[in-house]
Design a protein around this motif. Structure first.
Motif, PDB file in Angstrom:
ATOM      1  N   LEU A 120      14.761  14.624   2.693  1.00 56.70           N
ATOM      2  CA  LEU A 120      14.783  13.489   3.615  1.00 56.70           C
ATOM      3  C   LEU A 120      15.782  12.419   3.175  1.00 56.70           C
ATOM      4  CD1 LEU A 120      10.953  13.177   4.345  1.00 56.70           C
ATOM      5  CD2 LEU A 120      12.713  14.213   5.808  1.00 56.70           C
ATOM      6  N   THR A 121      15.817  12.132   1.901  1.00 57.94           N
ATOM      7  CA  THR A 121      16.733  11.118   1.380  1.00 57.94           C
ATOM      8  C   THR A 121      18.180  11.570   1.525  1.00 57.94           C
ATOM      9  OG1 THR A 121      15.040  10.354  -0.173  1.00 57.94           O
ATOM     10  CG2 THR A 121      17.316   9.701  -0.633  1.00 57.94           C
ATOM     11  N   ASN A 122      18.457  12.836   1.230  1.00 60.99           N
ATOM     12  CA  ASN A 122      19.822  13.345   1.381  1.00 60.99           C
ATOM     13  C   ASN A 122      20.274  13.296   2.839  1.00 60.99           C
ATOM     14  OD1 ASN A 122      20.386  13.792  -1.313  1.00 60.99           O
ATOM     15  ND2 ASN A 122      19.648  15.899  -1.265  1.00 60.99           N
ATOM     16  N   ARG A 123      19.358  13.531   3.760  1.00 64.20           N
ATOM     17  CA  ARG A 123      19.697  13.447   5.182  1.00 64.20           C
ATOM     18  C   ARG A 123      20.156  12.024   5.533  1.00 64.20           C
ATOM     19  NH1 ARG A 123      14.928  15.534   8.397  1.00 64.20           N
ATOM     20  NH2 ARG A 123      15.533  17.438   7.328  1.00 64.20           N
ATOM     21  N   ARG A 127      24.024  10.617   6.594  1.00 63.98           N
ATOM     22  CA  ARG A 127      24.328   9.797   7.776  1.00 63.98           C
ATOM     23  C   ARG A 127      25.102   8.541   7.397  1.00 63.98           C
ATOM     24  NH1 ARG A 127      18.401  10.553   9.766  1.00 63.98           N
ATOM     25  NH2 ARG A 127      18.563  12.577  10.768  1.00 63.98           N
ATOM     26  N   ILE A 128      24.697   7.910   6.304  1.00 62.76           N
ATOM     27  CA  ILE A 128      25.402   6.706   5.848  1.00 62.76           C
ATOM     28  C   ILE A 128      26.836   7.065   5.481  1.00 62.76           C
ATOM     29  CG2 ILE A 128      25.545   4.955   4.027  1.00 62.76           C
ATOM     30  CD1 ILE A 128      22.433   5.019   3.944  1.00 62.76           C
ATOM     31  N   SER A 129      27.029   8.171   4.783  1.00 63.60           N
ATOM     32  CA  SER A 129      28.378   8.544   4.352  1.00 63.60           C
ATOM     33  C   SER A 129      29.286   8.858   5.542  1.00 63.60           C
ATOM     34  CB  SER A 129      28.344   9.709   3.357  1.00 63.60           C
ATOM     35  OG  SER A 129      27.780  10.859   3.926  1.00 63.60           O
ATOM     36  N   ILE A 136      33.237  12.708   1.278  1.00 65.78           N
ATOM     37  CA  ILE A 136      32.181  13.724   1.114  1.00 65.78           C
ATOM     38  C   ILE A 136      30.936  13.227   1.833  1.00 65.78           C
ATOM     39  CG2 ILE A 136      32.969  14.525  -1.156  1.00 65.78           C
ATOM     40  CD1 ILE A 136      30.393  12.804  -2.174  1.00 65.78           C
ATOM     41  N   LYS A 137      29.967  14.112   1.993  1.00 64.48           N
ATOM     42  CA  LYS A 137      28.654  13.687   2.448  1.00 64.48           C
ATOM     43  C   LYS A 137      27.854  13.362   1.194  1.00 64.48           C
ATOM     44  CE  LYS A 137      28.337  15.992   6.864  1.00 64.48           C
ATOM     45  NZ  LYS A 137      27.608  16.959   7.678  1.00 64.48           N
ATOM     46  N   ALA A 138      27.525  12.097   1.032  1.00 61.86           N
ATOM     47  CA  ALA A 138      26.797  11.661  -0.161  1.00 61.86           C
ATOM     48  C   ALA A 138      25.426  12.308  -0.208  1.00 61.86           C
ATOM     49  CB  ALA A 138      26.662  10.141  -0.167  1.00 61.86           C
ATOM     50  N   ASN A 139      24.955  12.542  -1.429  1.00 62.07           N
ATOM     51  CA  ASN A 139      23.597  13.035  -1.656  1.00 62.07           C
ATOM     52  C   ASN A 139      23.115  12.449  -2.976  1.00 62.07           C
ATOM     53  OD1 ASN A 139      24.330  14.839  -3.891  1.00 62.07           O
ATOM     54  ND2 ASN A 139      25.327  16.061  -2.309  1.00 62.07           N
TER      55      ASN A 139
END
Length: 180
Positions: A120-123, A127-129, A136-139
């Motif tokens: 859930l947090t990575n999702r 979105r923020i990234s 990149i897509k932050a995680n």
């Protein structure tokens, strides 16, 4: 390894979250980043007992059982970390610092809670990234990789980076940084 550039980190720092989920995700990412790139699985298992003066001292969960002489990692609690703990954390002696795990959970319940929370947090971080046009897509793990990258860019010694990451061997850190 995915990491944010120093410019992207600043952009993320300046970002005003649109809701509570974004604030939690941003806070946890920066908590991991500020604490020497602590692995998310280690961060969620911190308790008040890990706080010693102005530091948080912990061992990597990944190496706790496999290494007889795993070094403790010492990370300074500066103002940003204190603010995050005040916004998101628990500060009661019998609780974890973050309300992801609860005392008395079985190992299986902990794994399930951590996996759900990470997904859930990575999702939200993804979105923020996208909103901030990161490369990149932050995680959650990008906080760890970003910390190591910033240390490398600031000419911090490989020994200090290794200690901060909790690596037991310098060549482990060299391999880690070599992929960044």
């Amino acid at each position: 390894k995915s990491f944010l550039t120093p410019r992207e980190i600043q952009k993320f720092k300046d970002y005003v979250p649109r809701n509570d989920a974004q604030q939690r995700a941003k806070d946890f990412w920066f908590f991991c980043y500020y604490l020497n790139g602590i692995a998310p699985v280690d961060a969620v298992q911190l308790t008040v007992n890990n706080i010693r003066g102005s530091n948080i001292i912990f061992h990597r969960q990944k190496t706790a059982k496999s290494k007889a002489e795993a070094k403790p990692i010492v990370a300074h609690i500066h103002e940003e970390v204190q603010n995050i703990l005040q916004r998101q954390g628990y500060m009661r002696p019998t609780h974890y610092l973050f309300p992801i795990l609860r005392p008395g959970m079985t190992a299986g319940e902990k794994v399930e809670a951590i996996d759900t929370w990470k997904r859930l947090t990575n999702r939200v971080l993804n979105r923020i990234s996208v909103r901030l046009n990161f490369h990149i897509k932050a995680n959650l793990y990008s906080a760890r990789h970003s910390w190591a990258t910033v240390m490398k860019l600031n000419d911090v010694s490989i020994h200090d980076i290794s200690d901060g990451l909790g690596h037991s061997r310098i060549n482990q850190t060299q391999n880690y940084l070599g992929t960044i």
